[in-house]
Design a protein around this motif. Structure first.
Motif, PDB file in Angstrom:
ATOM      1  N   LEU A 286       0.516  21.325  -9.399  1.00 44.81           N
ATOM      2  CA  LEU A 286       1.013  22.571  -9.962  1.00 44.81           C
ATOM      3  C   LEU A 286       1.643  22.314 -11.320  1.00 44.81           C
ATOM      4  CD1 LEU A 286       2.755  24.334  -6.917  1.00 44.81           C
ATOM      5  CD2 LEU A 286       0.463  24.751  -7.830  1.00 44.81           C
ATOM      6  N   ASP A 287       1.541  23.290 -12.181  1.00 49.50           N
ATOM      7  CA  ASP A 287       2.140  23.235 -13.510  1.00 49.50           C
ATOM      8  C   ASP A 287       2.834  24.575 -13.739  1.00 49.50           C
ATOM      9  OD1 ASP A 287       2.855  22.404 -16.008  1.00 49.50           O
ATOM     10  OD2 ASP A 287       0.816  22.295 -16.810  1.00 49.50           O
ATOM     11  N   GLN A 288       3.881  24.591 -14.531  1.00 50.39           N
ATOM     12  CA  GLN A 288       4.567  25.833 -14.844  1.00 50.39           C
ATOM     13  C   GLN A 288       4.719  25.954 -16.354  1.00 50.39           C
ATOM     14  OE1 GLN A 288       8.296  25.367 -12.742  1.00 50.39           O
ATOM     15  NE2 GLN A 288       9.282  24.357 -14.452  1.00 50.39           N
ATOM     16  N   VAL A 289       4.529  27.164 -16.851  1.00 47.94           N
ATOM     17  CA  VAL A 289       4.620  27.420 -18.286  1.00 47.94           C
ATOM     18  C   VAL A 289       5.553  28.611 -18.496  1.00 47.94           C
ATOM     19  CG1 VAL A 289       3.369  28.018 -20.387  1.00 47.94           C
ATOM     20  CG2 VAL A 289       2.272  26.572 -18.647  1.00 47.94           C
ATOM     21  N   ALA A 290       6.663  28.389 -19.191  1.00 46.85           N
ATOM     22  CA  ALA A 290       7.609  29.469 -19.468  1.00 46.85           C
ATOM     23  C   ALA A 290       7.022  30.412 -20.508  1.00 46.85           C
ATOM     24  CB  ALA A 290       8.936  28.895 -19.968  1.00 46.85           C
ATOM     25  N   VAL A 291       7.113  31.725 -20.253  1.00 48.43           N
ATOM     26  CA  VAL A 291       6.526  32.706 -21.169  1.00 48.43           C
ATOM     27  C   VAL A 291       7.531  33.749 -21.659  1.00 48.43           C
ATOM     28  CG1 VAL A 291       4.182  32.442 -20.250  1.00 48.43           C
ATOM     29  CG2 VAL A 291       5.734  34.124 -19.225  1.00 48.43           C
ATOM     30  N   ALA A 292       8.713  33.817 -21.033  1.00 49.53           N
ATOM     31  CA  ALA A 292       9.698  34.825 -21.421  1.00 49.53           C
ATOM     32  C   ALA A 292      11.058  34.466 -20.837  1.00 49.53           C
ATOM     33  CB  ALA A 292       9.277  36.212 -20.932  1.00 49.53           C
TER      34      ALA A 292
ATOM     35  N   HIS B 189       0.834  -1.212   0.000  1.00 47.87           N
ATOM     36  CA  HIS B 189       0.000   0.000   0.000  1.00 47.87           C
ATOM     37  C   HIS B 189       0.865   1.257   0.000  1.00 47.87           C
ATOM     38  CE1 HIS B 189      -3.413   2.574   0.858  1.00 47.87           C
ATOM     39  NE2 HIS B 189      -2.718   3.124   1.850  1.00 47.87           N
ATOM     40  N   GLN B 190       1.987   1.227   0.748  1.00 48.74           N
ATOM     41  CA  GLN B 190       2.881   2.364   0.785  1.00 48.74           C
ATOM     42  C   GLN B 190       3.541   2.595  -0.567  1.00 48.74           C
ATOM     43  OE1 GLN B 190       1.627   3.618   3.600  1.00 48.74           O
ATOM     44  NE2 GLN B 190       3.660   4.406   4.013  1.00 48.74           N
ATOM     45  N   VAL B 191       3.942   1.488  -1.222  1.00 46.07           N
ATOM     46  CA  VAL B 191       4.555   1.594  -2.551  1.00 46.07           C
ATOM     47  C   VAL B 191       3.568   2.191  -3.539  1.00 46.07           C
ATOM     48  CG1 VAL B 191       5.493   0.280  -4.493  1.00 46.07           C
ATOM     49  CG2 VAL B 191       6.175  -0.293  -2.151  1.00 46.07           C
ATOM     50  N   GLN B 192       2.310   1.719  -3.476  1.00 43.62           N
ATOM     51  CA  GLN B 192       1.288   2.240  -4.378  1.00 43.62           C
ATOM     52  C   GLN B 192       1.056   3.722  -4.150  1.00 43.62           C
ATOM     53  OE1 GLN B 192       0.905   0.489  -6.950  1.00 43.62           O
ATOM     54  NE2 GLN B 192      -1.264   0.058  -6.901  1.00 43.62           N
ATOM     55  N   SER B 193       1.050   4.158  -2.887  1.00 40.89           N
ATOM     56  CA  SER B 193       0.843   5.561  -2.574  1.00 40.89           C
ATOM     57  C   SER B 193       1.934   6.420  -3.157  1.00 40.89           C
ATOM     58  CB  SER B 193       0.787   5.759  -1.049  1.00 40.89           C
ATOM     59  OG  SER B 193      -0.304   5.054  -0.496  1.00 40.89           O
ATOM     60  N   SER B 194       3.178   5.930  -3.057  1.00 44.52           N
ATOM     61  CA  SER B 194       4.311   6.685  -3.610  1.00 44.52           C
ATOM     62  C   SER B 194       4.202   6.778  -5.118  1.00 44.52           C
ATOM     63  CB  SER B 194       5.636   6.003  -3.226  1.00 44.52           C
ATOM     64  OG  SER B 194       5.796   5.997  -1.829  1.00 44.52           O
ATOM     65  N   ALA B 195       3.779   5.661  -5.747  1.00 42.46           N
ATOM     66  CA  ALA B 195       3.640   5.668  -7.201  1.00 42.46           C
ATOM     67  C   ALA B 195       2.566   6.642  -7.632  1.00 42.46           C
ATOM     68  CB  ALA B 195       3.296   4.252  -7.694  1.00 42.46           C
ATOM     69  N   THR B 196       1.489   6.731  -6.843  1.00 39.15           N
ATOM     70  CA  THR B 196       0.406   7.660  -7.171  1.00 39.15           C
ATOM     71  C   THR B 196       0.896   9.093  -7.135  1.00 39.15           C
ATOM     72  OG1 THR B 196      -1.253   6.145  -6.281  1.00 39.15           O
ATOM     73  CG2 THR B 196      -1.887   8.451  -6.494  1.00 39.15           C
ATOM     74  N   LEU B 197       1.671   9.429  -6.103  1.00 38.98           N
ATOM     75  CA  LEU B 197       2.221  10.780  -5.998  1.00 38.98           C
ATOM     76  C   LEU B 197       3.092  11.086  -7.191  1.00 38.98           C
ATOM     77  CD1 LEU B 197       3.199  11.056  -2.220  1.00 38.98           C
ATOM     78  CD2 LEU B 197       1.188  11.951  -3.360  1.00 38.98           C
ATOM     79  N   SER B 198       3.899  10.104  -7.605  1.00 39.87           N
ATOM     80  CA  SER B 198       4.790  10.327  -8.747  1.00 39.87           C
ATOM     81  C   SER B 198       3.987  10.588 -10.001  1.00 39.87           C
ATOM     82  CB  SER B 198       5.697   9.102  -8.938  1.00 39.87           C
ATOM     83  OG  SER B 198       6.507   9.259 -10.081  1.00 39.87           O
ATOM     84  N   ASN B 199       2.933   9.773 -10.202  1.00 39.09           N
ATOM     85  CA  ASN B 199       2.105   9.950 -11.395  1.00 39.09           C
ATOM     86  C   ASN B 199       1.405  11.291 -11.387  1.00 39.09           C
ATOM     87  OD1 ASN B 199       2.762   7.471 -12.453  1.00 39.09           O
ATOM     88  ND2 ASN B 199       1.060   6.408 -11.448  1.00 39.09           N
ATOM     89  N   GLU B 200       0.965  11.741 -10.205  1.00 36.79           N
ATOM     90  CA  GLU B 200       0.292  13.030 -10.115  1.00 36.79           C
ATOM     91  C   GLU B 200       1.246  14.167 -10.436  1.00 36.79           C
ATOM     92  OE1 GLU B 200      -3.201  12.036  -6.870  1.00 36.79           O
ATOM     93  OE2 GLU B 200      -1.434  13.141  -6.254  1.00 36.79           O
ATOM     94  N   LYS B 201       2.519  14.007 -10.020  1.00 35.06           N
ATOM     95  CA  LYS B 201       3.489  15.054 -10.328  1.00 35.06           C
ATOM     96  C   LYS B 201       3.698  15.142 -11.837  1.00 35.06           C
ATOM     97  CE  LYS B 201       7.150  15.661  -7.752  1.00 35.06           C
ATOM     98  NZ  LYS B 201       8.505  15.553  -7.143  1.00 35.06           N
ATOM     99  N   VAL B 202       3.709  13.982 -12.508  1.00 30.47           N
ATOM    100  CA  VAL B 202       3.856  13.997 -13.960  1.00 30.47           C
ATOM    101  C   VAL B 202       2.661  14.675 -14.599  1.00 30.47           C
ATOM    102  CG1 VAL B 202       3.953  12.556 -16.014  1.00 30.47           C
ATOM    103  CG2 VAL B 202       5.316  11.940 -14.015  1.00 30.47           C
ATOM    104  N   SER B 203       1.444  14.300 -14.126  1.00 28.75           N
ATOM    105  CA  SER B 203       0.247  14.892 -14.737  1.00 28.75           C
ATOM    106  C   SER B 203       0.186  16.387 -14.484  1.00 28.75           C
ATOM    107  CB  SER B 203      -1.008  14.219 -14.180  1.00 28.75           C
ATOM    108  OG  SER B 203      -1.181  14.522 -12.808  1.00 28.75           O
ATOM    109  N   ALA B 204       0.851  16.846 -13.406  1.00 27.76           N
ATOM    110  CA  ALA B 204       0.829  18.272 -13.091  1.00 27.76           C
ATOM    111  C   ALA B 204       1.557  19.083 -14.137  1.00 27.76           C
ATOM    112  CB  ALA B 204       1.470  18.516 -11.723  1.00 27.76           C
ATOM    113  N   ASN B 205       2.394  18.427 -14.912  1.00 29.05           N
ATOM    114  CA  ASN B 205       3.185  19.144 -15.899  1.00 29.05           C
ATOM    115  C   ASN B 205       2.715  18.885 -17.328  1.00 29.05           C
ATOM    116  OD1 ASN B 205       5.638  20.382 -14.340  1.00 29.05           O
ATOM    117  ND2 ASN B 205       5.283  18.385 -13.450  1.00 29.05           N
TER     118      ASN B 205
ATOM    119  N   ARG C 289      -3.579  23.269 -10.933  1.00 35.32           N
ATOM    120  CA  ARG C 289      -4.390  22.280 -11.651  1.00 35.32           C
ATOM    121  C   ARG C 289      -5.400  21.659 -10.691  1.00 35.32           C
ATOM    122  NH1 ARG C 289      -3.969  22.581 -17.240  1.00 35.32           N
ATOM    123  NH2 ARG C 289      -1.799  22.862 -17.869  1.00 35.32           N
ATOM    124  N   ASP C 290      -6.581  22.265 -10.661  1.00 34.16           N
ATOM    125  CA  ASP C 290      -7.619  21.786  -9.754  1.00 34.16           C
ATOM    126  C   ASP C 290      -8.952  21.556 -10.454  1.00 34.16           C
ATOM    127  OD1 ASP C 290      -8.360  24.376 -10.270  1.00 34.16           O
ATOM    128  OD2 ASP C 290      -8.205  25.089  -8.203  1.00 34.16           O
TER     129      ASP C 290
END
Length: 381
Positions: free
Chosen positions: A191-197, A76-92, A347-348
């Motif tokens: 969170l997501d970041q977009v470079a503009v300048a 369960h702990q491994v799955q939770s960590s994987a979920t956080l990682s996937n969410e960080k990817v989706s944030a970008n 990203r909400d």
């Protein structure tokens, strides 16, 4: 997920945007913000669908072993960590950031008033009429700059306010940090970041200080308190008085010092904003300041200082002889300190996310990038 490679310099090449100046310790691309992943295999063996399939089989075997050993809790702990990682990817994931010609073409702008804050350098865009143009084309999309309650604005404070739900989107002079991605996930969004300048970090001194230039190493050592007298860098026998905007919240010192930012000298003095900073440097004997390069060009009360990469003396000025920004040096990276400026999106799935995406698209439109250039920043499109 895109995999990334390292180049001959040891920098990581982003697999998403191909930016090749990411230091080998970076976890996110300095341009697009997407996670940097280097496969732990020889450079000749890249991740393929077959290796992914084998990994999945191995993972399945581990699952069976864990369950057979009563290791559900660990799994369960491994799955939770994987979920956080996937969410960080989706944030970008920025598929909703598109190329538009005019601001009028930008779709899906929400109606209402939206608070924003953060990096002070974006004030130059407002001064050039960017927000006025936005209001003319999208009158129901109302933008309101919001000051922090402690009256200490800056990149760090803006991101903090965004995390707390006090802003709809934030403006940043540096990439997001891992701790900020994590805080967002813990609060139920990403969170997501977009470079503009692109902006150059400028350096200037009290008008009585006359030196040929400073190397980046020397400038760093001044702000870390290792160089304390102008005679150490070819100037007069006079104590150096370093200034910066809001030392605790600014992105400037992180841009200059990188991982050494924790070593900033306690003698660095804080100025509230760029106007106050220039005034402080211009009226304090022995003073030096750092800030957006384009702000140096319009000032006559301080002396601009050319900078050289590393510890060399190949000085490159931030402005040309006719008192214009040295845009060519910023574009080709011959100027030693440049940085991307970002719109930080919450990203909400709500109107705040729409507002951040919309604002980024407005600035990245052809019309928006013209305002970027008028403001003394380097367009990225």
């Amino acid at each position: 997920m895109h995999t990334n490679e390292s180049n001959a310099k040891g920098n990581i090449i982003c697999g998403s945007c191909t930016y090749d100046e990411n230091p080998k310790t970076a976890k996110h691309c300095k341009r697009c913000g997407k996670p940097l992943v280097i496969a732990s295999v020889p450079s000749t063996q890249r991740m393929t669908s077959s290796t992914l399939f084998k990994s999945e089989i191995t993972l399945s075997v581990i699952v069976l072993l864990l369950f057979s050993l009563g290791g559900y809790f660990l799994w369960h702990q491994v799955q939770s960590s994987a979920t956080l990682s996937n969410e960080k990817v989706s944030a970008n994931t920025s598929s909703d950031i598109q190329n538009y010609t005019s601001m009028k073409e930008v779709p899906n702008l929400p109606q209402g008033t939206f608070n924003f804050g953060g990096s002070l350098i974006f004030a130059s865009l407002m001064a050039q009429g960017t927000h006025k143009a936005i209001n003319q084309t999208h009158p129901n999309f109302i933008l309101r700059y919001t000051e922090p309650v402690d009256n200490q604005p800056g990149t760090g404070k803006g991101i903090e306010m965004l995390l707390k739900g006090q802003l709809s989107f934030a403006l940043s002079g540096r990439p997001l940090e891992d701790a900020e991605y994590k805080q967002a996930i813990e609060r139920g969004f990403t969170l997501d970041q977009v470079a503009v300048a692109i902006d150059g970090l400028g350096c200037y001194t009290h008008p009585d200080i006359s030196i040929p230039g400073l190397s980046v190493t020397q400038l760093q050592e001044i702000y870390m308190g290792k160089i304390t007298n102008w005679k150490e860098v070819g100037g007069p026998d006079l104590r150096i008085v370093p200034f910066s905007i809001n030392v605790k919240t600014t992105a400037l010192l992180k841009t200059l010092l990188g991982s050494k930012v924790g070593s900033v000298s306690p003698k660095v003095r804080s100025s509230r904003d760029y106007t106050v900073l220039v005034r402080d440097v211009g009226t304090t004997p022995g003073a030096i300041g750092i800030g957006a390069a384009m702000l140096v060009v319009t000032q006559h009360t301080v002396r601009p200082v050319a900078l050289a990469a590393g510890n060399t003396n190949k000085y490159v000025p931030a402005m040309t002889e006719n008192h214009k920004l040295n845009m060519a040096a910023f574009r080709d990276s011959s100027y030693p300190i440049t940085r991307y400026l970002y719109v930080i999106i919450r990203r909400d799935g709500r109107a705040d996310e729409q507002a951040g995406v919309g604002y980024a698209n407005l600035l990245l439109s052809k019309e928006g990038q013209q305002f970027v250039e008028k403001a003394g920043l380097v367009p990225i499109r």
